[in-house]
Design a protein around this motif. Structure first.
Motif, PDB file in Angstrom:
ATOM      1  N   ASN A 296       0.826  -1.215   0.000  1.00  0.00           N
ATOM      2  CA  ASN A 296       0.000   0.000   0.000  1.00  0.00           C
ATOM      3  C   ASN A 296       0.856   1.259   0.000  1.00  0.00           C
ATOM      4  O   ASN A 296       0.547   2.241  -0.699  1.00  0.00           O
ATOM      5  CB  ASN A 296      -0.911   0.012   1.226  1.00  0.00           C
ATOM      6  N   THR A 297       1.926   1.244   0.789  1.00  0.00           N
ATOM      7  CA  THR A 297       2.792   2.417   0.890  1.00  0.00           C
ATOM      8  C   THR A 297       3.499   2.702  -0.433  1.00  0.00           C
ATOM      9  O   THR A 297       3.719   3.864  -0.790  1.00  0.00           O
ATOM     10  CB  THR A 297       3.830   2.210   2.016  1.00  0.00           C
ATOM     11  N   ALA A 298       3.828   1.651  -1.170  1.00  0.00           N
ATOM     12  CA  ALA A 298       4.502   1.840  -2.465  1.00  0.00           C
ATOM     13  C   ALA A 298       3.530   2.307  -3.545  1.00  0.00           C
ATOM     14  O   ALA A 298       3.898   3.107  -4.418  1.00  0.00           O
ATOM     15  CB  ALA A 298       5.171   0.534  -2.893  1.00  0.00           C
ATOM     16  N   ILE A 299       2.290   1.824  -3.506  1.00  0.00           N
ATOM     17  CA  ILE A 299       1.325   2.140  -4.566  1.00  0.00           C
ATOM     18  C   ILE A 299       0.673   3.509  -4.369  1.00  0.00           C
ATOM     19  O   ILE A 299       0.470   4.256  -5.342  1.00  0.00           O
ATOM     20  CB  ILE A 299       0.231   1.053  -4.628  1.00  0.00           C
ATOM     21  N   ASP A 321      -8.010   3.612   1.500  1.00  0.00           N
ATOM     22  CA  ASP A 321      -9.276   2.928   1.788  1.00  0.00           C
ATOM     23  C   ASP A 321      -9.619   1.951   0.665  1.00  0.00           C
ATOM     24  O   ASP A 321     -10.088   0.827   0.919  1.00  0.00           O
ATOM     25  CB  ASP A 321     -10.409   3.953   1.946  1.00  0.00           C
ATOM     26  N   TRP A 322      -9.399   2.382  -0.576  1.00  0.00           N
ATOM     27  CA  TRP A 322      -9.684   1.510  -1.723  1.00  0.00           C
ATOM     28  C   TRP A 322      -8.804   0.260  -1.654  1.00  0.00           C
ATOM     29  O   TRP A 322      -9.288  -0.861  -1.847  1.00  0.00           O
ATOM     30  CB  TRP A 322      -9.435   2.268  -3.024  1.00  0.00           C
ATOM     31  N   LEU A 323      -7.525   0.459  -1.362  1.00  0.00           N
ATOM     32  CA  LEU A 323      -6.596  -0.666  -1.298  1.00  0.00           C
ATOM     33  C   LEU A 323      -6.941  -1.621  -0.158  1.00  0.00           C
ATOM     34  O   LEU A 323      -6.901  -2.847  -0.319  1.00  0.00           O
ATOM     35  CB  LEU A 323      -5.159  -0.164  -1.142  1.00  0.00           C
ATOM     36  N   GLN A 333     -15.678  -2.271  -3.920  1.00  0.00           N
ATOM     37  CA  GLN A 333     -15.709  -0.810  -4.033  1.00  0.00           C
ATOM     38  C   GLN A 333     -16.584  -0.350  -5.198  1.00  0.00           C
ATOM     39  O   GLN A 333     -16.975   0.811  -5.274  1.00  0.00           O
ATOM     40  CB  GLN A 333     -14.298  -0.250  -4.251  1.00  0.00           C
ATOM     41  N   GLU A 334     -16.867  -1.256  -6.115  1.00  0.00           N
ATOM     42  CA  GLU A 334     -17.551  -0.883  -7.359  1.00  0.00           C
ATOM     43  C   GLU A 334     -19.006  -1.331  -7.303  1.00  0.00           C
ATOM     44  O   GLU A 334     -19.297  -2.523  -7.226  1.00  0.00           O
ATOM     45  CB  GLU A 334     -16.834  -1.527  -8.560  1.00  0.00           C
TER      46      GLU A 334
END
Length: 546
Positions: A296-299, A321-323, A333-334
């Motif tokens: 998450n931190t990288a993306i 939140d999405w991740l 999410q969709e």
């Protein structure tokens, strides 16, 4: 059986793209003047190098999900065969998606080129291997009632073997045998096209809405004489009356960016890629919580930059939140329905709408596939972390493995023409009836006489029906990494036995090692570092055990 004197002797069981990639990697690492390697290839499929997935005789309607501009499976420097683009008789449109059969013929030529190399004494056996056993320091392979070998090294590159059907499919197979319903498989598409010639005017359901479903739709329409023209479908009159695709979530995958210019919007910078490259191997060896945090931190900052540069409203918190949702409930999410998902995906691919978080993360994940494999595959990943990372990768395939935009446009045209109906697309209730299957969802219902299975089975070792795999599971050394995962293998492909030790000279590469490796379904993975690690291992073992 005594081992013949002479050079290194290898058996490769399965000669599709992965077997070809392994042979090319081994040839590239050999030194001039080395004794020729004796290689026996065992595969009943006639198209060596291509395999069933890229069958040169398959329908031209079956397309890759990679545009020409992204096909980077260049042959080694020693090869007399050029790149795929140069091999073609015409200059391809870089944004077009080639037919799988064309790529299959190209891979066949690469295999034939290897046969002409002095490095190998290559013998092909058009047969299936039924069993395998130790013979001193080597291995023997059983074909019918004969044993071949001994071999210093055996490599299993089995692709997707036949598996036991899941409960639903098993019930449908039994039902089709005793009713008027027809149960068909998506592939070979040429065989499906022949059968579909008898289905004019019938209602048909397609189980699965992934990439294979697009091939099935073309077979049911274009292969029956219809055509797409100026965004419309022109029927031939020989099509089914109605086609009902469905899946658990009912959503078609998102198409890839339409052009290279649009695609470049999602290209990470060198510094961003370096940061991800640093995070991936650490995540692969960490506990689940730490692995998620590292990814998450990288993306997040990369996704936020892309979104901000192209008119999307986003914040770091929203991306995170999405991740977080994606790790635990991919796709939750969709909330759009099937048709709105199709239309919004097309708008994203054409850059007619600002990128969404999901579309952006999916394209970044696609562009980092080499870094993902380079960081994960050599690592010894804890089983829980492996499940989490594989689930994350699998969920993002709705973006990263998306179809060409043309396929989404074709689906829209078929819906507008009244041939395809998405009213039953989302996890319908299905009952077997004398005429086939009755589908219902809410107020919508339909009875279909034909069910086409377009779902790729999971690589569950326990479900594989290939005798060789069953034998290796029962007698050893093959064992799953953990429940729900595939074979436990070392970084160089050696099979890890029940005692946690690598089997000397017995290796497995590809889909049946998912869990030990990631993203193995990619064509590029067949010609990547996994094959080179195997080849280096073979040569290292030869040096240490002359």
């Amino acid at each position: 059986m005594k081992k013949a004197e002479g050079s290194l002797r290898i058996a490769i069981v399965g000669m599709g793209p992965r077997g070809l990639g392994a042979l090319e990697a081994l040839r590239a690492l050999r030194c001039e003047g080395d004794a020729p390697i004796r290689v026996d290839v065992f595969d009943p499929f006639p198209a060596s190098g291509a395999g069933p997935n890229f069958d040169p005789d398959e329908s031209q309607l079956c397309l890759l999900n990679i545009p020409h501009r992204d096909i980077s499976i260049r042959p080694p420097e020693y090869s007399r065969i050029g790149s795929f683009a140069n091999w073609l008789p015409h200059d391809p449109d870089p944004d077009a998606f080639p037919a799988r059969a064309d790529l299959g013929r190209y891979l066949e030529d690469r295999y034939e080129d290897l046969r002409g190399q002095e490095t190998y004494r290559l013998t092909r056996h058009a047969c299936r291997v039924d069993a395998l056993k130790r013979d001193g320091d080597g291995w023997l392979l059983q074909v019918s009632d004969q044993w071949h070998g001994p071999y210093d090294e055996v490599l299993l590159t089995l692709g997707q073997p036949k598996v036991c059907p899941d409960d639903q499919l098993a019930e449908w197979q039994q039902h089709a045998d005793g009713s008027r319903g027809v149960l068909a498989q998506a592939y070979p598409a040429a065989r499906l096209a022949e059968a579909a010639a008898e289905w004019s005017g019938k209602s048909i359901a397609i189980r699965g809405m992934g990439l294979s479903a697009f091939d099935v739709l073309r077979v049911l329409t274009c292969a029956q004489g219809g055509r797409f023209e100026n965004g419309r479908y022109i029927p031939s009159g020989r099509e089914p009356e109605r086609i009902y695709p469905f899946s658990l979530d009912g959503k078609p995958p998102f198409p890839k960016p339409a052009t290279q210019e649009i695609d470049e919007r999602f290209t990470p910078t060198e510094a961003e890629t370096n940061a991800f490259t640093d995070a991936m191997p650490k995540a692969a060896e960490a506990d689940v919580t730490t692995a998620k945090l590292l990814i998450n931190t990288a993306i997040t900052p990369v996704a936020l930059r892309v979104l901000s540069e192209h008119g999307a409203e986003a914040s770091a918190d929203r991306v995170l939140d999405w991740l977080e949702t994606e790790w635990d409930q991919p796709g939750a999410q969709e909330e759009d329905g099937p048709l709105d998902t199709l239309l919004s995906g097309m708008a994203l691919a054409e850059a007619k709408a600002p990128p969404t978080i999901g579309y952006t993360v999916g394209q970044l994940w696609r562009k980092w596939q080499d870094q993902i494999r380079a960081g994960y595959n050599p690592a010894k990943t804890p089983p829980d972390t492996a499940k989490a990372l594989l689930g994350f990768d699998e969920g993002l395939k709705r973006y990263s493995y998306g179809p060409p935009l043309s396929a989404s446009r074709e689906l829209r045209a078929l819906i507008e023409a009244g041939l395809v109906d998405l009213a039953l697309a989302t996890d319908p209730e299905i009952e077997t009836v004398s005429d086939g299957w009755a589908l219902s969802k809410g107020y919508a219902s339909a009875t279909v006489g034909v069910m086409v299975d377009a779902v790729l089975p999971s690589p569950d070792l326990g479900a594989v029906r290939t005798p060789l795999v069953s034998q290796l599971l029962e007698e050893g050394p093959l064992t799953p990494l953990a429940e729900g995962l595939s074979a436990d293998t070392a970084a160089d492909g050696r099979i890890i036995d029940t005692q946690g030790q690598p089997a000397h000279g017995l290796c497995l590469l590809g889909r049946l090692a998912l869990g030990s490796v990631v993203a193995a379904d990619s064509l590029h993975d067949c010609f990547g570092e996994a094959s080179r690690r195997w080849a280096r291992g073979v040569l290292d073992r030869q040096t240490s055990h002359p």
